[in-house]
Design a protein around this motif. Structure first.
Motif, PDB file in Angstrom:
ATOM      1  N   SER A 149      10.596   4.841   3.324  1.00 44.42           N
ATOM      2  CA  SER A 149      10.751   3.456   2.876  1.00 44.42           C
ATOM      3  C   SER A 149      10.029   3.279   1.541  1.00 44.42           C
ATOM      4  O   SER A 149       9.178   4.078   1.167  1.00 44.42           O
ATOM      5  CB  SER A 149      10.162   2.510   3.906  1.00 44.42           C
ATOM      6  OG  SER A 149       8.752   2.628   3.881  1.00 44.42           O
ATOM      7  N   LEU A 150      10.368   2.201   0.863  1.00 41.96           N
ATOM      8  CA  LEU A 150       9.745   1.925  -0.434  1.00 41.96           C
ATOM      9  C   LEU A 150       8.243   1.722  -0.258  1.00 41.96           C
ATOM     10  O   LEU A 150       7.443   2.116  -1.110  1.00 41.96           O
ATOM     11  CB  LEU A 150      10.422   0.688  -1.036  1.00 41.96           C
ATOM     12  CG  LEU A 150      10.254   0.392  -2.520  1.00 41.96           C
ATOM     13  CD1 LEU A 150      10.376   1.629  -3.376  1.00 41.96           C
ATOM     14  CD2 LEU A 150      11.259  -0.666  -2.954  1.00 41.96           C
ATOM     15  N   LEU A 151       7.850   1.137   0.879  1.00 43.29           N
ATOM     16  CA  LEU A 151       6.420   0.965   1.159  1.00 43.29           C
ATOM     17  C   LEU A 151       5.733   2.325   1.283  1.00 43.29           C
ATOM     18  O   LEU A 151       4.660   2.550   0.722  1.00 43.29           O
ATOM     19  CB  LEU A 151       6.231   0.148   2.447  1.00 43.29           C
ATOM     20  CG  LEU A 151       4.791  -0.028   2.951  1.00 43.29           C
ATOM     21  CD1 LEU A 151       3.909  -0.684   1.902  1.00 43.29           C
ATOM     22  CD2 LEU A 151       4.764  -0.839   4.238  1.00 43.29           C
ATOM     23  N   ASP A 152       6.382   3.268   1.995  1.00 45.03           N
ATOM     24  CA  ASP A 152       5.812   4.614   2.109  1.00 45.03           C
ATOM     25  C   ASP A 152       5.734   5.289   0.744  1.00 45.03           C
ATOM     26  O   ASP A 152       4.773   5.991   0.438  1.00 45.03           O
ATOM     27  CB  ASP A 152       6.656   5.476   3.061  1.00 45.03           C
ATOM     28  CG  ASP A 152       6.449   5.071   4.517  1.00 45.03           C
ATOM     29  OD1 ASP A 152       5.417   4.445   4.814  1.00 45.03           O
ATOM     30  OD2 ASP A 152       7.331   5.360   5.345  1.00 45.03           O
ATOM     31  N   GLN A 153       6.757   5.072  -0.079  1.00 41.01           N
ATOM     32  CA  GLN A 153       6.742   5.647  -1.430  1.00 41.01           C
ATOM     33  C   GLN A 153       5.594   5.069  -2.244  1.00 41.01           C
ATOM     34  O   GLN A 153       4.951   5.769  -3.023  1.00 41.01           O
ATOM     35  CB  GLN A 153       8.062   5.368  -2.152  1.00 41.01           C
ATOM     36  CG  GLN A 153       9.253   6.135  -1.609  1.00 41.01           C
ATOM     37  CD  GLN A 153      10.540   5.725  -2.319  1.00 41.01           C
ATOM     38  OE1 GLN A 153      10.602   5.650  -3.539  1.00 41.01           O
ATOM     39  NE2 GLN A 153      11.568   5.417  -1.547  1.00 41.01           N
ATOM     40  N   LEU A 154       5.351   3.761  -2.074  1.00 37.28           N
ATOM     41  CA  LEU A 154       4.265   3.103  -2.805  1.00 37.28           C
ATOM     42  C   LEU A 154       2.920   3.680  -2.381  1.00 37.28           C
ATOM     43  O   LEU A 154       2.066   4.002  -3.215  1.00 37.28           O
ATOM     44  CB  LEU A 154       4.323   1.592  -2.547  1.00 37.28           C
ATOM     45  CG  LEU A 154       3.214   0.736  -3.175  1.00 37.28           C
ATOM     46  CD1 LEU A 154       3.194   0.888  -4.688  1.00 37.28           C
ATOM     47  CD2 LEU A 154       3.394  -0.732  -2.793  1.00 37.28           C
ATOM     48  N   ILE A 155       2.731   3.836  -1.058  1.00 41.55           N
ATOM     49  CA  ILE A 155       1.483   4.399  -0.546  1.00 41.55           C
ATOM     50  C   ILE A 155       1.284   5.809  -1.097  1.00 41.55           C
ATOM     51  O   ILE A 155       0.210   6.167  -1.577  1.00 41.55           O
ATOM     52  CB  ILE A 155       1.495   4.406   0.999  1.00 41.55           C
ATOM     53  CG1 ILE A 155       1.480   2.961   1.525  1.00 41.55           C
ATOM     54  CG2 ILE A 155       0.330   5.207   1.564  1.00 41.55           C
ATOM     55  CD1 ILE A 155       1.760   2.822   3.018  1.00 41.55           C
ATOM     56  N   ARG A 206      11.383  -5.399  -5.144  1.00 36.62           N
ATOM     57  CA  ARG A 206      12.361  -5.286  -4.069  1.00 36.62           C
ATOM     58  C   ARG A 206      11.841  -5.497  -2.657  1.00 36.62           C
ATOM     59  O   ARG A 206      12.626  -5.780  -1.750  1.00 36.62           O
ATOM     60  CB  ARG A 206      13.046  -3.913  -4.156  1.00 36.62           C
ATOM     61  CG  ARG A 206      14.012  -3.804  -5.352  1.00 36.62           C
ATOM     62  CD  ARG A 206      14.676  -2.445  -5.374  1.00 36.62           C
ATOM     63  NE  ARG A 206      15.152  -2.047  -4.066  1.00 36.62           N
ATOM     64  CZ  ARG A 206      15.288  -0.788  -3.643  1.00 36.62           C
ATOM     65  NH1 ARG A 206      14.994   0.197  -4.458  1.00 36.62           N
ATOM     66  NH2 ARG A 206      15.711  -0.522  -2.426  1.00 36.62           N
ATOM     67  N   ILE A 207      10.536  -5.302  -2.422  1.00 33.99           N
ATOM     68  CA  ILE A 207      10.057  -5.432  -1.042  1.00 33.99           C
ATOM     69  C   ILE A 207       9.875  -6.906  -0.666  1.00 33.99           C
ATOM     70  O   ILE A 207       9.175  -7.647  -1.354  1.00 33.99           O
ATOM     71  CB  ILE A 207       8.739  -4.644  -0.815  1.00 33.99           C
ATOM     72  CG1 ILE A 207       9.009  -3.146  -0.958  1.00 33.99           C
ATOM     73  CG2 ILE A 207       8.156  -4.950   0.575  1.00 33.99           C
ATOM     74  CD1 ILE A 207       7.805  -2.259  -0.701  1.00 33.99           C
ATOM     75  N   GLY A 208      10.547  -7.310   0.376  1.00 33.06           N
ATOM     76  CA  GLY A 208      10.417  -8.668   0.896  1.00 33.06           C
ATOM     77  C   GLY A 208      10.085  -8.572   2.373  1.00 33.06           C
ATOM     78  O   GLY A 208       9.469  -7.599   2.808  1.00 33.06           O
TER      79      GLY A 208
END
Lengths: 198, 198
Positions: free
Chosen positions: A5-11, B53-55
């Motif tokens: 996920s984009l959150l995992d990519q951010l982390i 993009r994250i919501g």
């Protein structure tokens, strides 16, 4: 699992920062997303600009987005003193801690023949040209206290001596507020050898 | 001084990250510039994309770049259990630590009338609609142990009870490996009240 996920990519992306492990990266990511999106946007923009535009000063080799850095282009600073350091962080440390108002030469490393790092890689040709310029009267050697740092300091002091320029080494010894029993042996022995008249 | 240098701007921008003071921000900035420009570029890109993009998931309200999050759209998970937590970080903690394979509802806060945070701000209308859906048979209350967290848990348990749905509260007590003498009074008293047959 599918693509991260984009959150995992951010982390994961935050972990490129030194000292940031999985848990602090997660905390940082959630903080940006939940509490500081403007800060995140600004961080993204400034990091991009810094990576793209910051290079090395054409005179002293420290980090700058200009052709010459703020120190080298400051006409109010002394031009007869040059302090030789290994890294841009050392310039910041000297600027923040001391009243030094001279010039710098940043080696971006130290002599290490086995790793293929010779005088040229350290920009010593450029330093020689500066020494030949005739303005510099003292070279302050602030390279590290490692064997390589000492060898590098010695090499540069010879460069200076052959031009009749004085070179000095910053003092090494027991740090202020340091307790003798906690100081490492090398430092303590160095402090004894370097003792001065009281 | 003129406008701050790009390096100073980078150091300042990094300070938006939690737990990053002036010295670590400087260390991070120099690390990116001297040793990891590709990492910096990637960080900049991913932070930008994440902020844009994250919501929030339209079902459970956790953070996601999709209409519904990975948990809510995972058809292999149990649909009869819903765990109510206060923040997306809590979802990550439960996922990482437990074998829980049900659904979530993320409050993004807790009831706090004085701050104007009522049931609507916590998406409890949406949770009610889910409870009315008929699939959910147990609501696991994992809100915080603060007064507000307890009040919120109580409020939601009433919502469940009025629909004949069971609600449970996760256990609070002495942490594993915790030594009694170092555990705070509230926790220890809670652990005594909540003791179970051995």
């Amino acid at each position: 699992m599918a693509a991260p996920s984009l959150l995992d990519q951010l982390i994961e992306a935050l972990r490129c920062l030194p000292g940031v492990g999985p848990r602090s990266a997660q905390r940082m990511a959630l903080h940006l997303l939940e509490r500081d999106r403007p800060g995140g946007e600004r961080l993204s923009r400034v990091v991009h600009e810094a990576m793209a535009r910051i290079g090395h000063c054409s005179v002293c080799r420290t980090l700058t987005e200009h052709e010459t850095c703020a120190v080298c282009s400051d006409t109010a600073r002394r031009r007869d003193l040059v302090c030789v350091v290994e890294a841009p962080a050392d310039v910041l440390a000297v600027e923040q801690a001391t009243g030094f108002r001279g010039q710098y030469h940043v080696l971006l490393g130290h002599l290490s023949p086995l790793d293929g790092i010779g005088p040229e890689e350290l920009g010593l040709d450029r330093l020689e040209a500066r020494l030949d310029g005739g303005e510099i009267r003292e070279v302050i050697l602030a390279t590290g206290t490692t064997a390589e740092g000492e060898v590098t300091a010695h090499y540069i002091s010879e460069m200076a001596r052959s031009r009749g320029i004085r070179s000095t080494r910053i003092a090494h010894g027991v740090p202020l507020g340091g307790e003798l029993e906690y100081v490492d042996r090398g430092t303590l022995s160095h402090a004894f050898e370097g003792r001065r008249e009281y």
